[in-house]
Write a protein that holds these residues in place. Structure first.
Motif, PDB file in Angstrom:
ATOM      1  N   VAL A 111       0.945  -1.018   0.006  1.00 18.61           N
ATOM      2  CA  VAL A 111       0.128  -0.038   0.038  1.00 18.61           C
ATOM      3  C   VAL A 111       0.821   1.245   0.084  1.00 18.61           C
ATOM      4  O   VAL A 111       1.870   1.291   0.685  1.00 18.61           O
ATOM      5  N   VAL A 112       0.593   2.053  -0.910  1.00 18.97           N
ATOM      6  CA  VAL A 112       1.334   3.560  -1.046  1.00 18.97           C
ATOM      7  C   VAL A 112       0.459   4.689  -0.424  1.00 18.97           C
ATOM      8  O   VAL A 112       1.290   5.400   0.447  1.00 18.97           O
ATOM      9  N   SER A 113      -0.509   4.559  -0.385  1.00 21.05           N
ATOM     10  CA  SER A 113      -1.287   5.649   0.621  1.00 21.05           C
ATOM     11  C   SER A 113      -2.911   5.051   0.470  1.00 21.05           C
ATOM     12  O   SER A 113      -3.418   4.346  -0.135  1.00 21.05           O
ATOM     13  N   VAL A 114      -3.753   5.947   1.650  1.00 20.91           N
ATOM     14  CA  VAL A 114      -5.140   5.653   1.810  1.00 20.91           C
ATOM     15  C   VAL A 114      -5.805   6.921   1.693  1.00 20.91           C
ATOM     16  O   VAL A 114      -5.325   7.909   2.570  1.00 20.91           O
ATOM     17  N   ILE A 115      -6.728   7.029   1.103  1.00 24.59           N
ATOM     18  CA  ILE A 115      -7.529   8.299   0.901  1.00 24.59           C
ATOM     19  C   ILE A 115      -9.023   7.972   0.956  1.00 24.59           C
ATOM     20  O   ILE A 115      -9.462   7.209   0.691  1.00 24.59           O
ATOM     21  N   PRO A 116      -9.408   8.580   1.921  1.00 23.09           N
ATOM     22  CA  PRO A 116     -10.898   8.742   2.262  1.00 23.09           C
ATOM     23  C   PRO A 116     -11.717   9.244   1.090  1.00 23.09           C
ATOM     24  O   PRO A 116     -11.438  10.525   0.668  1.00 23.09           O
ATOM     25  N   ASN A 117     -12.871   8.827   0.941  1.00 24.47           N
ATOM     26  CA  ASN A 117     -13.678   9.131  -0.219  1.00 24.47           C
ATOM     27  C   ASN A 117     -15.207   9.566   0.642  1.00 24.47           C
ATOM     28  O   ASN A 117     -15.546   8.379   1.289  1.00 24.47           O
ATOM     29  N   LEU A 118     -15.313  10.447   0.567  1.00 22.52           N
ATOM     30  CA  LEU A 118     -16.748  11.159   1.316  1.00 22.52           C
ATOM     31  C   LEU A 118     -17.743  11.171   0.159  1.00 22.52           C
ATOM     32  O   LEU A 118     -17.722  12.039  -0.725  1.00 22.52           O
ATOM     33  N   ASN A 119     -18.887  10.724   0.475  1.00 22.81           N
ATOM     34  CA  ASN A 119     -19.924  11.070  -0.487  1.00 22.81           C
ATOM     35  C   ASN A 119     -20.645  12.296  -0.150  1.00 22.81           C
ATOM     36  O   ASN A 119     -21.015  12.412   0.919  1.00 22.81           O
TER      37      ASN A 119
ATOM     38  N   LEU B 262     -13.726  13.838  -2.488  1.00 24.71           N
ATOM     39  CA  LEU B 262     -15.108  13.931  -2.572  1.00 24.71           C
ATOM     40  C   LEU B 262     -15.808  13.020  -3.677  1.00 24.71           C
ATOM     41  O   LEU B 262     -15.168  13.360  -4.861  1.00 24.71           O
ATOM     42  N   VAL B 263     -16.697  12.502  -3.530  1.00 24.52           N
ATOM     43  CA  VAL B 263     -17.414  11.604  -4.680  1.00 24.52           C
ATOM     44  C   VAL B 263     -18.901  11.857  -4.535  1.00 24.52           C
ATOM     45  O   VAL B 263     -19.675  11.552  -3.394  1.00 24.52           O
ATOM     46  N   SER B 264     -19.514  12.446  -5.817  1.00 23.53           N
ATOM     47  CA  SER B 264     -20.953  12.563  -5.852  1.00 23.53           C
ATOM     48  C   SER B 264     -21.650  11.319  -6.551  1.00 23.53           C
ATOM     49  O   SER B 264     -22.723  11.394  -6.792  1.00 23.53           O
ATOM     50  N   GLY B 265     -20.779  10.405  -6.762  1.00 25.55           N
ATOM     51  CA  GLY B 265     -21.555   9.109  -7.570  1.00 25.55           C
ATOM     52  C   GLY B 265     -20.380   8.424  -8.639  1.00 25.55           C
ATOM     53  O   GLY B 265     -20.281   9.422  -9.695  1.00 25.55           O
ATOM     54  N   ASP B 266     -19.849   7.399  -8.234  1.00 23.98           N
ATOM     55  CA  ASP B 266     -18.704   6.811  -9.186  1.00 23.98           C
ATOM     56  C   ASP B 266     -19.221   6.833 -10.591  1.00 23.98           C
ATOM     57  O   ASP B 266     -20.391   6.316 -10.922  1.00 23.98           O
TER      58      ASP B 266
END
Length: 117
Positions: A3-11, A52-56
């Motif tokens: 693992v290189v990094s972990v990024i939180p994805n907020l809907n 930030l994710v509004s819908g993949d």
């Protein structure tokens, strides 16, 4: 898997509205990328970041976090060998990311990705 990094994805329902909060209030003022449905905001001082994710755009579910790995093909083989549920198969996306999604124990959907130059 390395693992290189972990990024939180907020809907979020609106990336622009949420982006203002993360950039101005939280200090993650560098918008590293924005595809319209996903954007990454990063601190220019510390490198801390959030997506930030509004819908993949291409996956059947949104992920809770992105785990960047050194070798996504090897990671995919490891996941398959371990019998982990694959939610989205290994693909190279048009924006240059090679990725797949798995469901972790407890139900969290994880985007496992490698960025290509």
């Amino acid at each position: 898997m390395r693992v290189v990094s972990v990024i939180p994805n907020l809907n979020v329902p609106d990336i622009d509205a949420a982006g203002g909060f993360w950039a101005e209030v939280m200090g993650l003022s560098t918008e590293e990328m924005n595809l319209g449905w996903v954007a990454r905001f990063t601190s220019p001082d510390t490198g801390a970041h959030v997506q930030l994710v509004s819908g993949d755009a291409t996956a059947p579910e949104d992920s809770a976090l992105t785990v960047r790995v050194e070798d996504v093909d090897a990671a995919y083989a490891e996941v398959l060998a371990a019998g982990v549920e694959v939610v989205h198969p290994l693909v190279t996306e048009e924006w240059g990311v090679r990725r797949f999604f798995v469901r972790a124990p407890g139900g969290t959907v994880v985007n496992i990705a490698q960025h290509h130059a």
